[in-house]
Design a protein around this motif. Sequence first.
Motif, PDB file in Angstrom:
ATOM      1  N   UNK A  89     -58.961 -47.687  30.109  1.00  0.00           N
ATOM      2  CA  UNK A  89     -59.490 -48.872  29.426  1.00  0.00           C
ATOM      3  C   UNK A  89     -59.252 -48.786  27.913  1.00  0.00           C
ATOM      4  N   UNK A  90     -58.008 -48.506  27.536  1.00  0.00           N
ATOM      5  CA  UNK A  90     -57.542 -48.421  26.141  1.00  0.00           C
ATOM      6  C   UNK A  90     -58.115 -47.254  25.344  1.00  0.00           C
ATOM      7  N   UNK A  91     -58.788 -46.334  25.989  1.00  0.00           N
ATOM      8  CA  UNK A  91     -59.327 -45.149  25.306  1.00  0.00           C
ATOM      9  C   UNK A  91     -58.594 -43.910  25.821  1.00  0.00           C
ATOM     10  N   UNK A  92     -58.002 -43.105  24.913  1.00  0.00           N
ATOM     11  CA  UNK A  92     -57.265 -41.919  25.383  1.00  0.00           C
ATOM     12  C   UNK A  92     -58.202 -40.878  25.988  1.00  0.00           C
ATOM     13  N   UNK A  93     -57.689 -40.185  27.004  1.00  0.00           N
ATOM     14  CA  UNK A  93     -58.456 -39.067  27.562  1.00  0.00           C
ATOM     15  C   UNK A  93     -58.677 -38.027  26.472  1.00  0.00           C
ATOM     16  N   UNK A  94     -59.833 -37.387  26.494  1.00  0.00           N
ATOM     17  CA  UNK A  94     -60.138 -36.339  25.517  1.00  0.00           C
ATOM     18  C   UNK A  94     -59.137 -35.194  25.643  1.00  0.00           C
ATOM     19  N   UNK A  95     -58.766 -34.883  26.880  1.00  0.00           N
ATOM     20  CA  UNK A  95     -57.776 -33.832  27.132  1.00  0.00           C
ATOM     21  C   UNK A  95     -56.617 -34.447  27.921  1.00  0.00           C
ATOM     22  N   UNK A  96     -55.412 -34.268  27.416  1.00  0.00           N
ATOM     23  CA  UNK A  96     -54.213 -34.799  28.057  1.00  0.00           C
ATOM     24  C   UNK A  96     -53.577 -33.702  28.917  1.00  0.00           C
ATOM     25  N   UNK A  97     -52.878 -34.063  29.988  1.00  0.00           N
ATOM     26  CA  UNK A  97     -52.293 -33.042  30.870  1.00  0.00           C
ATOM     27  C   UNK A  97     -51.115 -32.314  30.219  1.00  0.00           C
ATOM     28  N   UNK A  98     -51.183 -30.978  30.183  1.00  0.00           N
ATOM     29  CA  UNK A  98     -50.084 -30.186  29.595  1.00  0.00           C
ATOM     30  C   UNK A  98     -49.003 -29.887  30.629  1.00  0.00           C
ATOM     31  N   UNK A  99     -48.238 -30.885  31.028  1.00  0.00           N
ATOM     32  CA  UNK A  99     -47.258 -30.697  32.105  1.00  0.00           C
ATOM     33  C   UNK A  99     -46.112 -29.801  31.663  1.00  0.00           C
ATOM     34  N   UNK A 100     -45.597 -28.991  32.561  1.00  0.00           N
ATOM     35  CA  UNK A 100     -46.149 -28.674  33.874  1.00  0.00           C
ATOM     36  C   UNK A 100     -47.318 -27.687  33.746  1.00  0.00           C
ATOM     37  N   UNK A 101     -48.206 -27.706  34.728  1.00  0.00           N
ATOM     38  CA  UNK A 101     -49.346 -26.791  34.727  1.00  0.00           C
ATOM     39  C   UNK A 101     -49.816 -26.567  36.150  1.00  0.00           C
ATOM     40  N   UNK A 102     -50.701 -25.613  36.319  1.00  0.00           N
ATOM     41  CA  UNK A 102     -51.370 -25.455  37.602  1.00  0.00           C
ATOM     42  C   UNK A 102     -52.860 -25.660  37.422  1.00  0.00           C
ATOM     43  N   UNK A 103     -53.379 -25.090  36.343  1.00  0.00           N
ATOM     44  CA  UNK A 103     -54.802 -25.221  36.052  1.00  0.00           C
ATOM     45  C   UNK A 103     -54.938 -25.498  34.560  1.00  0.00           C
ATOM     46  N   UNK A 104     -55.688 -26.549  34.225  1.00  0.00           N
ATOM     47  CA  UNK A 104     -55.878 -26.905  32.821  1.00  0.00           C
ATOM     48  C   UNK A 104     -57.258 -27.545  32.647  1.00  0.00           C
ATOM     49  N   UNK A 105     -57.861 -27.294  31.505  1.00  0.00           N
ATOM     50  CA  UNK A 105     -59.171 -27.868  31.203  1.00  0.00           C
ATOM     51  C   UNK A 105     -59.058 -29.395  31.214  1.00  0.00           C
ATOM     52  N   UNK A 106     -60.000 -30.026  31.902  1.00  0.00           N
ATOM     53  CA  UNK A 106     -60.027 -31.476  31.987  1.00  0.00           C
ATOM     54  C   UNK A 106     -59.294 -32.044  33.191  1.00  0.00           C
ATOM     55  N   UNK A 107     -58.683 -31.157  33.984  1.00  0.00           N
ATOM     56  CA  UNK A 107     -57.928 -31.609  35.160  1.00  0.00           C
ATOM     57  C   UNK A 107     -58.224 -30.724  36.355  1.00  0.00           C
ATOM     58  N   UNK A 108     -58.131 -31.315  37.534  1.00  0.00           N
ATOM     59  CA  UNK A 108     -58.296 -30.549  38.765  1.00  0.00           C
ATOM     60  C   UNK A 108     -57.057 -29.662  38.936  1.00  0.00           C
ATOM     61  N   UNK A 109     -57.259 -28.494  39.513  1.00  0.00           N
ATOM     62  CA  UNK A 109     -56.145 -27.568  39.741  1.00  0.00           C
ATOM     63  C   UNK A 109     -55.166 -28.139  40.745  1.00  0.00           C
ATOM     64  N   UNK A 110     -53.928 -27.749  40.588  1.00  0.00           N
ATOM     65  CA  UNK A 110     -52.896 -28.097  41.556  1.00  0.00           C
ATOM     66  C   UNK A 110     -52.350 -29.503  41.464  1.00  0.00           C
ATOM     67  N   UNK A 111     -51.763 -29.862  40.315  1.00  0.00           N
ATOM     68  CA  UNK A 111     -51.071 -31.153  40.280  1.00  0.00           C
ATOM     69  C   UNK A 111     -49.918 -31.114  41.282  1.00  0.00           C
ATOM     70  N   UNK A 112     -49.395 -32.275  41.649  1.00  0.00           N
ATOM     71  CA  UNK A 112     -48.334 -32.297  42.641  1.00  0.00           C
ATOM     72  C   UNK A 112     -46.989 -32.620  42.001  1.00  0.00           C
ATOM     73  N   UNK A 113     -45.928 -32.363  42.781  1.00  0.00           N
ATOM     74  CA  UNK A 113     -44.573 -32.669  42.327  1.00  0.00           C
ATOM     75  C   UNK A 113     -44.188 -31.855  41.112  1.00  0.00           C
ATOM     76  N   UNK A 114     -43.313 -32.398  40.283  1.00  0.00           N
ATOM     77  CA  UNK A 114     -42.807 -31.644  39.132  1.00  0.00           C
ATOM     78  C   UNK A 114     -43.875 -31.383  38.055  1.00  0.00           C
ATOM     79  N   UNK A 115     -45.071 -31.993  38.149  1.00  0.00           N
ATOM     80  CA  UNK A 115     -46.146 -31.676  37.204  1.00  0.00           C
ATOM     81  C   UNK A 115     -46.747 -30.307  37.508  1.00  0.00           C
ATOM     82  N   UNK A 116     -46.478 -29.764  38.695  1.00  0.00           N
ATOM     83  CA  UNK A 116     -46.966 -28.448  39.083  1.00  0.00           C
ATOM     84  C   UNK A 116     -45.992 -27.400  38.561  1.00  0.00           C
TER      85      UNK A 116
END
Length: 176
Positions: free
Chosen positions: A97-124
């Motif tokens: 809703x036009x507000x940036x997430x406090x923590x952005x995903x550091x792709x690629x990753x497996x575990x990162x603060x602000x995100x559930x573990x185990x992203x899928x596809x090339x983000x993993x």
Amino acid sequence: MRNRIGRTERTESTASPGSGVGSRAIAPIGVVLLLAIGTVLAGTVATAAFGATTAVPDGSPTTVAIDATAERDRITLTHRAGDPIDVRDLEVRIRVDDEPLARQPPVPFFSAIGFRSGPTGPFNAASDPDWVAGESASVGVAETNAPRVTPGRTVEIELLVDGRRVAHAEAVVKPG
């Protein structure tokens, strides 16, 4: 043609009337022409198919097309068309809703603060880092990140390479 006895004899000619060339000589010419046309078409298709995956002269990727879907806290992006993207060079920016997430995903990753573990596809981090057309990648936004990704909210995703925007998509979060 009449013979000496007065009967008509039938003679077969291999030449077309007035052509001076036997009809059998036309077949090899036709085959050569068909082969030439086929070769030109194959070269055109190969150039289009393989040429579409090259980078522009300055080395930066071309714009790609992505689709986004969001269900509950999971955001899925599908690479629809364009150049492959090395996700190690990719910056993903997510807004709710036009507000940036406090923590952005550091792709690629497996575990990162602000995100559930185990992203899928090339983000993993364990996957192939080349994201190509047809592949999907997703991240699960944790409840500890803000603003919350909840049903009915609009999620906007921007992809950047070297600070240059290469794709943009948005989706309304669906209930899971």
